[in-house]
Scaffold this motif. Structure first.
Motif, PDB file in Angstrom:
ATOM      1  N   ASN A  36       7.623   6.785  -4.601  1.00 24.30           N
ATOM      2  CA  ASN A  36       6.587   6.416  -3.639  1.00 24.30           C
ATOM      3  C   ASN A  36       7.217   5.717  -2.438  1.00 24.30           C
ATOM      4  OD1 ASN A  36       4.726   7.379  -5.381  1.00 24.30           O
ATOM      5  ND2 ASN A  36       4.084   5.362  -6.130  1.00 24.30           N
TER       6      ASN A  36
ATOM      7  N   SER B 289       3.743   9.869  -1.502  1.00 24.46           N
ATOM      8  CA  SER B 289       4.119   9.913  -2.906  1.00 24.46           C
ATOM      9  C   SER B 289       4.621  11.309  -3.250  1.00 24.46           C
ATOM     10  CB  SER B 289       2.903   9.491  -3.727  1.00 24.46           C
ATOM     11  OG  SER B 289       2.850  10.188  -4.914  1.00 24.46           O
TER      12      SER B 289
ATOM     13  N   ASP C 221      -1.555   9.057   1.479  1.00 25.99           N
ATOM     14  CA  ASP C 221      -2.784   8.293   1.276  1.00 25.99           C
ATOM     15  C   ASP C 221      -3.512   8.755   0.016  1.00 25.99           C
ATOM     16  OD1 ASP C 221      -2.432   6.779   3.558  1.00 25.99           O
ATOM     17  OD2 ASP C 221      -3.396   8.290   4.822  1.00 25.99           O
ATOM     18  N   ASN C 222      -2.745   9.032  -1.034  1.00 22.21           N
ATOM     19  CA  ASN C 222      -3.310   9.442  -2.321  1.00 22.21           C
ATOM     20  C   ASN C 222      -4.026  10.789  -2.286  1.00 22.21           C
ATOM     21  OD1 ASN C 222      -2.425   7.167  -3.730  1.00 22.21           O
ATOM     22  ND2 ASN C 222      -4.113   5.983  -2.837  1.00 22.21           N
ATOM     23  N   ARG C 223      -3.819  11.547  -1.246  1.00 20.02           N
ATOM     24  CA  ARG C 223      -4.410  12.891  -1.219  1.00 20.02           C
ATOM     25  C   ARG C 223      -3.290  13.903  -1.160  1.00 20.02           C
ATOM     26  NH1 ARG C 223      -8.688  12.300   2.843  1.00 20.02           N
ATOM     27  NH2 ARG C 223      -6.999  12.982   4.174  1.00 20.02           N
ATOM     28  N   GLU C 224      -3.346  14.904  -2.017  1.00 23.16           N
ATOM     29  CA  GLU C 224      -2.288  15.909  -2.024  1.00 23.16           C
ATOM     30  C   GLU C 224      -2.354  16.720  -0.728  1.00 23.16           C
ATOM     31  OE1 GLU C 224      -1.822  17.928  -5.774  1.00 23.16           O
ATOM     32  OE2 GLU C 224      -0.793  19.589  -4.775  1.00 23.16           O
TER      33      GLU C 224
ATOM     34  N   LYS D 121       0.832  -1.199   0.000  1.00 19.88           N
ATOM     35  CA  LYS D 121       0.000   0.000   0.000  1.00 19.88           C
ATOM     36  C   LYS D 121       0.868   1.252   0.000  1.00 19.88           C
ATOM     37  CE  LYS D 121      -3.664   2.128   2.567  1.00 19.88           C
ATOM     38  NZ  LYS D 121      -3.491   2.656   3.908  1.00 19.88           N
ATOM     39  N   ASP D 122       0.634   2.128  -0.992  1.00 23.32           N
ATOM     40  CA  ASP D 122       1.378   3.386  -1.050  1.00 23.32           C
ATOM     41  C   ASP D 122       0.955   4.311   0.080  1.00 23.32           C
ATOM     42  OD1 ASP D 122       3.086   3.017  -3.099  1.00 23.32           O
ATOM     43  OD2 ASP D 122       1.695   3.693  -4.655  1.00 23.32           O
TER      44      ASP D 122
ATOM     45  N   ARG E  77       6.025  13.852  -6.129  1.00 22.12           N
ATOM     46  CA  ARG E  77       5.946  13.995  -7.579  1.00 22.12           C
ATOM     47  C   ARG E  77       6.680  15.248  -8.053  1.00 22.12           C
ATOM     48  NH1 ARG E  77       5.592   9.796  -7.705  1.00 22.12           N
ATOM     49  NH2 ARG E  77       3.907   8.327  -8.034  1.00 22.12           N
TER      50      ARG E  77
ATOM     51  N   SER F 177       1.877  13.774  -1.774  1.00 18.19           N
ATOM     52  CA  SER F 177       0.579  13.186  -1.429  1.00 18.19           C
ATOM     53  C   SER F 177       0.773  12.162  -0.331  1.00 18.19           C
ATOM     54  CB  SER F 177      -0.049  12.495  -2.634  1.00 18.19           C
ATOM     55  OG  SER F 177      -0.130  13.392  -3.703  1.00 18.19           O
TER      56      SER F 177
END
Lengths: 319, 494
Positions: free
Chosen positions: B279, B256, B318-321, B252-253, B258, B316
């Motif tokens: 990641n 992250s 939990d996939n939220r920026e 699970k990422d 970028r 990010s």
């Protein structure tokens, strides 16, 4: 902790020896009248110096306190005697004694916060910023008073500087309360801990998530407000605000901080140490007067004592 | 030949050196090995005249000597190059070299041309191709170190003591230094070399002395010993650094990064970070390898909210920026950052252990709760095995390894999800290192995600599930634990 205690006991012993020496040389020293007088006199420096201590603990300095004292006391006196006239509306706002005092404290706080804002916003050395404020506030005082004292500030105001409460002079009460509050803040609150951390290692404190700038704003704000407390005490004692009041008080205050064992490089020291330092200076002043030492020599002696204190401090650090 | 016979030295409550015997030979590199606290620094201070009250005897070329001051030792031909360099950044090379021994002309004024000439000759000898008028602050660390060596040569030192000279150097600089040391050896100088890096010692040193707990344990020829043997003598037991097996359970990422780009503050066409994306998974130990100046520290600092105004790119969780504008924000988002330099960035040295540990978690605008602070300190002193007489001990009095544990404790106290470690074992002894490795592994097994930056490849191989390699601000390569080895990592980093 032990080191701090040792340091404090050192300066306490110095104070005791000083008192002993003066009381042997002059029989007037150990009279109730004189001792109350000494305490009343040092109360101004104590108030300013506890504020200064917080600033120095963050590795800063505030040279503007003497001028801020003069400005706030002048404004306070102006509000008490003339109020604020708003001519277009033909309106005059008068101030009660309490109102005038609160206004003075607020102005001191704001000037201090302004100092802190300039220091943090532009990353400038506190020495330079507060040196500028020293000149600005003194000039503003002259402008406001037109260089003349403002007198007759009312009986209730005069009571603050000259009155007695339960057998103790009011200024002494005030300085006791101020000291108690600042000691509490410095030792028992997160804010106080942050002050020590910033002075000890600003980078580490910042990386630990501490908002350095806010703490500094608050610290300089408190120092400004304490100068205003001093301003109220000085003008109420004389029942008059003098435009040149508080000249070179910043030096007495820094001396008290240093003699009290607070390191000018920050992070080490205590408010109670400063109180002892201010008392040493006060007793010394008093003793020299009682012994009829010329005022010129008094300055020389005071300077030598500061040197001695710093030398002893340095020596004990090396051990 | 410099010989120390039965040297003992005590501090209040501690016996730092206990009848230590050492011999350093001319024309040789003489290594001293030992963990922190073994007594190496104390010994150096006696040999260079810093400590003057000790028992025992020092023989220089057979003659007994007793140095009364640092100057005394210098005049006898002993020079030291400290781990932390003693140069004045705002002065130029000539001024630094001749500091305190300036040459004057007949008028009593500085004879700058003569000093510059001598400096030029020394620089040429050390193959340092810079102008003598360069300010020291504009030199790289490796070059600054050569200036220190030039100082020793100027003083005509016969014995040159080097205390971890390569700890801050790039591989190329290290190579250069080794070549210069070889040259000095040829001239008959006695080189004393302290280092934690085994491979380096086997490359350049002829003799060794192992110290442990203030005693000289063993001495001999480097060619007659092995790394395992030396380590065993240093710690008193066998230590094996094992290579890690890749952990495949983590999927699970969590974090992250970028397109991180951070421009160089002064050079226009260079970036400190150049379009970096990666990641970090939950429970993963991610290693980042690179040489000095590769941008590793800048990367961690930037993630932690230190270069907000200059950096481009997104973070990010939990996939939220998320927007991280300061360390405070970073901590709020569950990050913790154990910085490279524990003394200048990690600890408030003048405060005690308890106050340092609680610094990250004090409730804002509130009263201090001494009881809970004490409890917190007590907990971490026992779980991390911090060696301190009490929680009230000032951090300045702790050893390097224990200071590092206090830094670790203050960050673990925030209960972070992402723990970033920048050179977590630099300058600490092998025992403490292993303890810290164990702690890191345990944290990962508890589900924490860890980024560890290190210059020591074995350390990364032992810990990381995945290793990224950085060079000149760019991400150069990525290896899983199974693929990674020393060769591949080094090749990618150069």
């Amino acid at each position: 902790m032990n080191k701090e205690l040792l340091k404090k006991s050192q300066s306490l012993i110095a104070l005791f020896v000083l008192c002993l020496a003066i009381s042997i040389l002059s029989d007037k020293f150990l009279t109730a009248n004189n001792l109350w007088n000494v305490l009343r006199q040092i109360s101004v420096n104590v108030c300013i110096s506890v504020g200064m201590t917080l600033v120095v603990l963050t590795a800063g300095i505030d040279l503007s306190v003497g001028s801020v004292l003069a400005f706030t006391s002048a404004v306070c006196a102006g509000l008490l005697t003339k109020g604020i006239a708003i001519e277009p509306f033909d309106l005059l706002i008068g101030f009660t004694t309490l109102g005038g005092i609160l206004a003075a404290l607020l102005i001191g706080l704001l000037i201090g916060i302004f100092n802190g804002w300039v220091i943090t916003r532009f990353s400038l050395p506190p020495f330079v910023v507060t040196l500028a404020m020293l000149t600005i506030a003194r000039g503003a005082t002259m402008l406001y008073t037109e260089g003349m004292p403002i007198s007759n500030l009312g009986a209730s105001f005069e009571f603050i500087g000259s009155g007695w409460l339960i057998g103790i002079p009011v200024p002494v009460w005030i300085s006791l309360v101020v000291v108690a509050i600042v000691v509490f803040i410095s030792k028992k609150t997160t804010f106080g801990r942050y002050i020590y951390a910033i002075g000890g290692n600003e980078k580490a404190a910042f990386l630990s998530g501490i908002n350095i700038n806010n703490i500094k704003l608050a610290v300089y704000g408190i120092a400004g407000m304490m100068a205003a407390v001093g301003g109220v005490l000085v003008s109420s004692r004389l029942n008059s605000a003098q435009p040149n009041a508080g000249t070179s008080y910043e030096l007495d205050s820094i001396a008290a901080v240093v003699i009290g064992g607070t390191s000018l490089s920050g992070g080490i020291g205590s408010v109670t140490g400063t109180v002892i330092g201010a008392t040493i200076i006060g007793v010394l002043n008093n003793g020299l007067v009682l012994l009829n030492v010329s005022p010129f020599w008094q300055q020389v002696v005071k300077g030598l004592v500061i040197l001695l204190a710093v030398i002893i401090d340095q020596k004990s650090k090396k051990k | 030949m410099l010989k120390a016979i039965n040297i003992s030295k005590s501090f209040p409550g501690v016996k730092a050196l206990n009848e230590v015997n050492l011999t350093f030979y001319p024309s040789k590199v003489n290594a001293i090995l030992g963990e922190n606290g073994a007594g190496k620094s104390t010994l150096l201070k006696i040999l260079t005249g810093v400590y003057t009250d000790y028992e025992g005897e020092i023989l220089l070329n057979g003659q007994p000597v007793k140095f009364k001051s640092i100057k005394d030792a210098q005049q006898a031909g002993i020079a030291i190059i400290h781990q932390e360099l003693n140069l004045i950044p705002a002065l130029n090379i000539v001024e630094n070299l001749f500091l305190g021994q300036e040459i004057r002309n007949n008028w009593g004024l500085l004879d700058t041309p003569k000093m510059t000439q001598i400096t030029k000759e020394l620089l040429a000898k050390l193959e340092l191709n810079v102008s003598p008028n360069t300010l020291v602050q504009n030199l790289k660390v490796g070059e600054q170190q050569l200036i220190e060596i030039a100082k020793a040569l100027l003083a005509d030192a016969q014995v040159i003591l080097m205390d971890e000279p390569t700890s801050a150097l790039s591989d190329k600089e290290i190579e250069n230094l080794h070549r210069i040391i070889a040259g000095l050896k040829k001239e008959g100088k006695t080189i004393v070399y302290i280092s934690h890096k085994m491979d380096e010692l086997f490359k350049i040193a002829e003799t060794y002395t192992v110290m442990r707990d203030g005693n000289s344990i063993d001495a001999g020829e480097m060619s007659q010993t092995t790394e395992q043997d030396l380590i065993r003598k240093m710690v008193g037991r066998e230590v094996l650094i094992q290579k890690k097996q890749g952990n495949t359970n983590i999927t699970k990422d969590l974090l992250s990064i970028r397109n991180f780009t951070l421009p160089h503050p002064t050079l226009k066409n260079r970036n400190l970070l150049d379009n970096i994306s990666f990641n970090l998974k939950e429970g993963e130990i991610l290693g980042i390898f690179g040489l000095m100046g590769a941008g590793r520290t800048e990367l961690l600092e930037t993630i932690f909210g230190l270069n907000v105004t200059k950096v481009q790119g997104t973070i990010s969780i939990d996939n939220r920026e998320v927007s991280i504008k300061s360390p405070k924000d970073a901590i709020k988002h569950g990050m913790a950052f154990v910085t490279e330099d524990r003394k200048t960035e990690g600890l408030v040295l003048g405060m005690n252990v308890a106050s340092n540990i609680s610094l990250t978690t004090l409730p804002e605008n509130s009263l201090l709760n001494e009881k809970s602070e004490k409890q917190l300190a007590k907990d971490y002193i026992s779980t991390l095995a911090i060696k301190t007489p009490s929680a009230q001990q000032l951090c300045v009095n702790l050893s390097g390894g224990n200071q590092q544990k206090v830094v670790l404790a203050k960050w673990l106290a925030t209960n972070p999800r992402i723990l970033m470690l920048d050179e977590p074992t630099r300058g600490i002894d092998i025992n403490a290192k292993n303890e810290i490795y164990e702690i890191i592994k345990k944290l990962a097994s508890e589900g924490k995600s860890i980024i560890i930056v290190s210059s020591e490849i074995p350390e990364l191989l032992a810990l990381a599930d995945r290793i990224l390699v950085m060079s000149e601000g760019k991400l150069k390569a990525e290896f899983s634990a199974d693929e990674a080895n020393e060769d591949k990592l080094l090749k990618a980093a150069i």
